[in-house]
Design a protein around this motif. Structure first.
Motif, mmCIF file in Angstrom:
data_model
loop_
_atom_site.group_PDB
_atom_site.id
_atom_site.type_symbol
_atom_site.label_atom_id
_atom_site.label_comp_id
_atom_site.label_asym_id
_atom_site.label_seq_id
_atom_site.Cartn_x
_atom_site.Cartn_y
_atom_site.Cartn_z
ATOM 1 N N ALA D 106 15.102 61.601 54.033
ATOM 2 C CA ALA D 106 15.421 60.194 54.309
ATOM 3 C C ALA D 106 15.242 59.357 53.052
ATOM 4 C CB ALA D 106 14.524 59.665 55.437
ATOM 5 N N ARG D 107 14.179 59.673 52.321
ATOM 6 C CA ARG D 107 13.896 58.919 51.099
ATOM 7 C C ARG D 107 15.020 59.085 50.078
ATOM 8 N NH1 ARG D 107 10.008 55.315 48.841
ATOM 9 N NH2 ARG D 107 11.428 54.563 47.230
ATOM 10 N N ARG D 108 15.503 60.307 49.942
ATOM 11 C CA ARG D 108 16.600 60.550 48.984
ATOM 12 C C ARG D 108 17.864 59.793 49.427
ATOM 13 N NH1 ARG D 108 14.623 66.112 49.001
ATOM 14 N NH2 ARG D 108 16.317 66.656 50.419
ATOM 15 N N ILE D 109 18.115 59.811 50.719
ATOM 16 C CA ILE D 109 19.277 59.072 51.239
ATOM 17 C C ILE D 109 19.129 57.583 50.947
ATOM 18 C CG2 ILE D 109 20.431 58.338 53.371
ATOM 19 C CD1 ILE D 109 19.749 61.140 54.526
ATOM 20 N N LEU D 110 17.948 57.063 51.243
ATOM 21 C CA LEU D 110 17.672 55.643 51.006
ATOM 22 C C LEU D 110 17.867 55.292 49.536
ATOM 23 C CD1 LEU D 110 16.511 52.908 52.055
ATOM 24 C CD2 LEU D 110 14.232 53.822 51.584
ATOM 25 N N ASP D 111 17.288 56.108 48.660
ATOM 26 C CA ASP D 111 17.412 55.847 47.219
ATOM 27 C C ASP D 111 18.881 55.822 46.799
ATOM 28 O OD1 ASP D 111 14.694 55.685 47.004
ATOM 29 O OD2 ASP D 111 14.421 57.713 46.206
ATOM 30 N N LYS D 112 19.623 56.754 47.339
ATOM 31 C CA LYS D 112 21.031 56.850 46.957
ATOM 32 C C LYS D 112 21.805 55.588 47.350
ATOM 33 C CE LYS D 112 24.901 58.513 45.584
ATOM 34 N NZ LYS D 112 25.159 58.878 44.172
ATOM 35 N N VAL D 113 21.673 55.151 48.587
ATOM 36 C CA VAL D 113 22.460 53.979 48.995
ATOM 37 C C VAL D 113 21.971 52.725 48.284
ATOM 38 C CG1 VAL D 113 23.095 54.975 51.240
ATOM 39 C CG2 VAL D 113 21.119 53.429 51.086
ATOM 40 N N GLU D 114 20.682 52.673 47.989
ATOM 41 C CA GLU D 114 20.173 51.498 47.273
ATOM 42 C C GLU D 114 20.679 51.485 45.832
ATOM 43 O OE1 GLU D 114 16.292 50.274 49.915
ATOM 44 O OE2 GLU D 114 15.923 51.289 48.013
ATOM 45 N N SER D 115 20.687 52.645 45.189
ATOM 46 C CA SER D 115 21.174 52.659 43.803
ATOM 47 C C SER D 115 22.684 52.437 43.763
ATOM 48 C CB SER D 115 20.779 53.966 43.107
ATOM 49 O OG SER D 115 21.421 55.051 43.728
ATOM 50 N N ALA D 116 23.375 52.907 44.799
ATOM 51 C CA ALA D 116 24.826 52.691 44.833
ATOM 52 C C ALA D 116 25.167 51.245 45.217
ATOM 53 C CB ALA D 116 25.484 53.655 45.829
ATOM 54 N N GLY D 117 24.196 50.535 45.772
ATOM 55 C CA GLY D 117 24.414 49.131 46.122
ATOM 56 C C GLY D 117 25.339 48.920 47.299
ATOM 57 N N ILE D 118 25.476 49.924 48.123
ATOM 58 C CA ILE D 118 26.386 49.777 49.267
ATOM 59 C C ILE D 118 25.652 49.219 50.481
ATOM 60 C CG2 ILE D 118 27.896 51.659 48.517
ATOM 61 C CD1 ILE D 118 26.506 53.332 50.793
ATOM 62 N N PHE D 119 26.447 48.746 51.425
ATOM 63 C CA PHE D 119 25.903 48.309 52.708
ATOM 64 C C PHE D 119 25.596 49.559 53.519
ATOM 65 C CE2 PHE D 119 26.143 47.316 57.180
ATOM 66 C CZ PHE D 119 25.479 46.088 57.282
ATOM 67 N N ALA D 120 24.372 49.605 54.095
ATOM 68 C CA ALA D 120 23.997 50.766 54.905
ATOM 69 C C ALA D 120 23.301 50.297 56.170
ATOM 70 C CB ALA D 120 23.076 51.687 54.110
#
Lengths: 400, 400, 400, 400
Positions: D106-120
């Motif tokens: 979950a943490r890796r997923i979270l980091d990814k969407v946050e670094s990509a700056g997308i809406f999640a």
């Protein structure tokens, strides 16, 4: 994807509910102009719901360029006049319940929209509650057999607005306010093609110092033999009691739309104010509903209305239905006075419905009245001798 | 500490319930002899309940040395003859419901026990359920104000014994079987001194191939203006539906005696058999009651009966009450035929009851129709101008 | 017909409930002397319940000539001393719950009554509610298969008497007051022969300024694998919440003993006072119970106690059961401190119970995890390959 | 008026629910392409929901020109890989629950969407049921005071699809499937800023022949002292049991989302098939819900998601919430093994929450433990002497 722009006539409680629904969730449709009798009310309402325009002229509202649909959320005595004017514009017209103060008015409204060839929808929200819609589907699928009896009950401590209490403006009392819902719910369960033949009604004014009834009970006999029973009251204590019960030859349905829906709250008080439409207390045990506009049918109602409009079909609830409801209510008022069954006088378009009934099962030349499984697994038959008319118990071998 | 010995007449379901009650918990009273039409049934019953003697002679039973009380649990058509015989013995007589097939029979029974000077009790168990007793006390204590409307409903899929289905033996159909309960429950809530004035009733035979009604709805208008409404059916699906609703000017009471009492069970099946009187299924969701003889009022009923007998008082439910119930049922049957309100014809002993009603509150010369607290804490009054009859909203300062 | 005379020790709420029960309906048994700490309380109590004698001497009460049975309704810290004295008299002793403040005390009490050879009954009323008794019979009859989980919940806003709040006198807080009920209810459902192996418990003091817990949740693991879960609270708002839920491999049972039993009342207020033990409000929606002493189990409890005494048998609830309950509560308190599972330390007399479990069904060499009926009538199997551990869906022909 | 086009990944039950919701009522949003593992399933799904395109390539789906939003409705083990790919496209990503198999994923997923700056958005539907939303608002408005305890329960007879049963693909058993809902419901009630400190959990595999838990109970202790309690089971009988209970210092909330919502139906059978998700029977007493996608929260969930997306805000349920839920579930599994309280290990962003608690009221130097109104209107105080620790009752004058 089509969307609609609405001219909303009226800023009372019903106007709020309609607009809340239209503007809720991901709806495509919006109110583009609102009419109210006073400038102040129109302005406040348009602010509350973010409506681009408001007016105190009905004519301006119904002729508003943006709007393709007129929603009539005005007191009953204004319906005829306003709908006739709206019909002239050729726009779709949706009218709140009841359609009119009596069947004669309703008939003129119906004739007008039919001759004008416009789309017209009868905004009978309680026939669209998700529970009601699913229950109707179950009944149509045969889940409870033939419907024998429907009870629809709507009671609360009395309306919020002054004009509701004035029978000259509404056409009556609790029957016109609440019974119109019950009648159409009943018709949906017994089948809309099932002709309402006659009506027996008792009314009384027990609590409020008014000229019209604050309590009524009525029976409607349909062609199939099914009985619709409604109970309406403006003197109920404890909130708003909205329940339907349907009995069939093979099953039973109980619907509770408001006071017992799986949401129970006790509060020692001190918190927020508004809990639910027509809650009587703000402390102690309270019974809110989740999403009122969904639970009370507004969401599915507008989906059906605009869906039908888009597809060039009739909605589930038409002005003809509204006219039938008025005709039944007229019979109720006549019966309350004459104290006998009164025929429902109406131009019936619904065909005929056969009498409820089954061919009796027989067993060794006797009529089977009932089968029961005994604790030991044997079956007991209650039999009737067709010659003598005598009844006997008979134990037959075998389990279930 | 007094105790009683009972001659039990009848070995049907009601005889079982009565004996189960008398012999249950720490009761002092016992059945000392049982009568049944056949030797086999009498013997089996006496074995089941550990009763020292049994007989197929009614005369022997009522004259049994041990017994000081005769309980009549026989089909309706036998009540008059048996009670007259029992009254001769001077023993106390308790009779199951209904007292008779019609008011004329009931009147003769009443006259007989009154002239014989014996103790007589009307075994109307459902007026003695613990919920009903407590609810009646609440009503009498003013918890719901004046009673305006009572609904009593008793429906199930039809009786267990053959004779119940034969109107010649019972006096009618579902009304005589079930309506007698409802009527007396209603009387307890509106007040026994509140005269039943007239009755409106609809009956039909919708499902079972019988001559009498398997469904009925009736309205009883009482002197105070209160309406009693009963619904009875032998075609209900889902078990036995026993509910009462009482509306008052200041409150509401809802009682559910059977299908929803806080006991819910799902079973995939395969376990035991008997769940509850008149349950329709033995798998899926079931709704048993805890202790049937207590929940259905039998325990409190016999406590009242024997207590009254010991203290030389009248029980809560007397043969006069039974007679009133029969008179109301007679009016129901007349109304079902004539299709108009029928007067309740009876020798009334109950005095008069004033009309429900309050002196209307006034505010600055207007009649107050309703008070509401708005979300912001202000009060809204709906007022009526006594001159013009017009209604207006008025916001007045101040919180709750 | 035997009857009993009781020396009632204690005049608190529980003494009232016991005496109300003993003197209610057609019971043969009576309280013949009552003890209270003060003369005033003893006198008032004896007047209220029409008891011929009263005293402030425990010794006098237990040695009263008339009384053959001593009922201990005193605070927990007095149980041991009083029961030991009572046992000397050879009379039957019935003791309220919990038996003692801890298992050590309970054990000494148990040893005493066993060595004295007297009849001793544990007055755990909530194991005797009619619903509980019927539900236990259903479970024993296999209606829900093997019990996997029992939730017993008892919460209210806190006790009525000062001594309850003092852990020095009671042995603890909400667990000792309420958890003792829950634990024994759980044992009745999982089977009394099912050994309680270990306990996990969380306690906290969240609202009341006291030293002991006002909230607790605990899990009890039984030998079969079944889990008992209890929730107790002295901070619940809304009345007294008494619910049990039982899950089994083939069914489910839900019991509601107090707040939702089919009795619902709305009152605008102004009527009577006392509605129900531990109701929090006297207006708004209220939820009374019909007959508290019956619904809460007191009636069936004394029937069992005196019935067992008369027949020379053990009652359903014995002092050994009380001891087991104390042992489980001791483990709860240890666990709440140590924050790990704590073993239940007790002298176990109950034998062994096999692990819940079924031999898995197989289908073509795979283990069947689940069967479902699809809307079209076909069956879907979810299968597990025992080699790979993979799961697959498989549609098989045919309907249910 | 904005509308959205969705690439729907997955055609299982959840894909059906999502699409049914998106295409229901007057929604502006549509699914424009659907992905499934097999061509057959993709085609059938696109036909059923009138979706213009389908594919068996995830890459094709997420890069579909029309779609601006990707909805992940795939088995848990695919979430990370798919979300990382979707994030590359810059499109909005909505993911079903649980977010991942464990907190690390979950943490890796979270980091990814946050670094990509997308809406999640985290599609936790049960936090969006209309009842839950209204109840949360009531709690936030202070209606029940400080929350002390939340019980969230979700149980049914086991999942419909094979992969759910395989812990290698999901991350666990009933906790991962159902507990994730309960945990987030609990967090919404205790406050999302209230740190989950530690967890106590018991799991077992009692019925199904699988490696993972089919039953679990857990306690979550929050920083304020509030306890969250969840119960999950794949062995419940009777349908799907979805209930939440919230206790506060000044009130109580009970929510029933499925089996008891005011819709009750008895059918002798023979009618239609599908009644409700996870109903176990098609005859007898059934308890449907009105509109499943509304009652289960899907409608309000997508309204919030797309509303937030349109307004550039965070939705109510974010990937960070999903990560917290996974962290709590991880602690549950650790605790089930270690059998002690396990800390919740997570990167906390939520601030601190003070301990529940009130300054005790005092009366003449004593601490007030409780106030009660006696039947006669006087008040009884239970007081604690702060010196001695003794408790006393004190009657004080005056009514309510």
């Amino acid at each position: 994807m089509k969307s609609h722009k609405v001219a909303m006539l009226g800023t009372g409680l019903i106007g709020d509910f309609y607009t809340m629904t239209l503007h809720s969730q991901r709806s495509r449709d919006r109110v583009s102009i609102v009419y109210s009798q006073t400038d102040e009310r129109a302005r406040v309402f348009s602010d509350r719901w973010d409506i681009p325009a408001y007016t105190t002229s009905i004519e301006e509202a119904i002729n508003h360029d943006e709007a393709d649909t007129v929603i009539v959320g005005l007191p009953n005595f204004l319906h005829e006049e306003v709908i006739i004017a709206a019909a002239e514009t050729g726009k779709a017209v949706l009218c709140t319940k009841p359609l009119a103060r009596n069947a004669e008015e309703a008939r003129r409204i119906l004739d007008k929209v039919e001759s004008a060839g416009i789309f017209a929808g009868y905004l009978e929200d309680l026939c669209y509650t998700p529970k009601t819609l699913k229950a109707i589907r179950s009944v149509e699928a045969g889940a409870i057999g033939d419907v024998t009896w429907v009870r629809s009950r709507e009671t609360h401590p009395g309306p919020h607005s002054a004009w509701f209490w004035d029978g000259r403006l509404t056409g009556g009392g609790a029957i016109v306010d609440l019974g119109c819902h019950c009648i159409e719910i009943i018709r949906n369960f017994v089948g809309k093609g099932n002709r309402p033949v006659e009506v027996l009604c008792h009314t009384d004014t027990l609590v409020h110092p008014i000229a019209d009834e604050d309590n009524a009970v009525a029976l409607i006999r349909f062609e199939s033999g099914a009985i619709g029973q409604f109970e309406v009251s403006w003197t109920f204590r404890g909130g708003m009691d909205l329940r339907d019960e349907v009995a069939g030859t093979h099953g039973t349905i109980w619907l509770n739309h408001f006071l017992r829906t799986g949401f129970e709250m006790f509060t020692a008080g001190g918190g927020e104010g508004y809990v639910a439409e027509k809650a009587e207390t703000s402390a102690g045990w309270l019974f809110p509903v989740g999403d009122e506009v969904s639970e009370l049918g507004y969401v599915d109602m507008f989906t059906d209305m605009f869906g039908a409009l888009d597809e060039g079909k009739q909605p589930r609830e038409t002005f003809y239905d509204g006219y039938v409801v008025n005709a039944i209510m007229d019979a109720c008022y006549r019966s309350a006075k004459s104290r006998v069954w009164e025929p429902v006088e109406l131009d019936w378009r619904g065909g005929t419905t056969p009498r409820i009934g089954a061919t009796p099962e027989t067993y060794e030349g006797h009529v089977v009245i009932k089968r029961e499984v005994l604790p030991d697994g044997r079956q007991k038959l209650i039999l009737k001798d067709p010659q003598s008319g005598d009844f006997v118990d008979r134990i037959v071998a075998g389990g279930s």
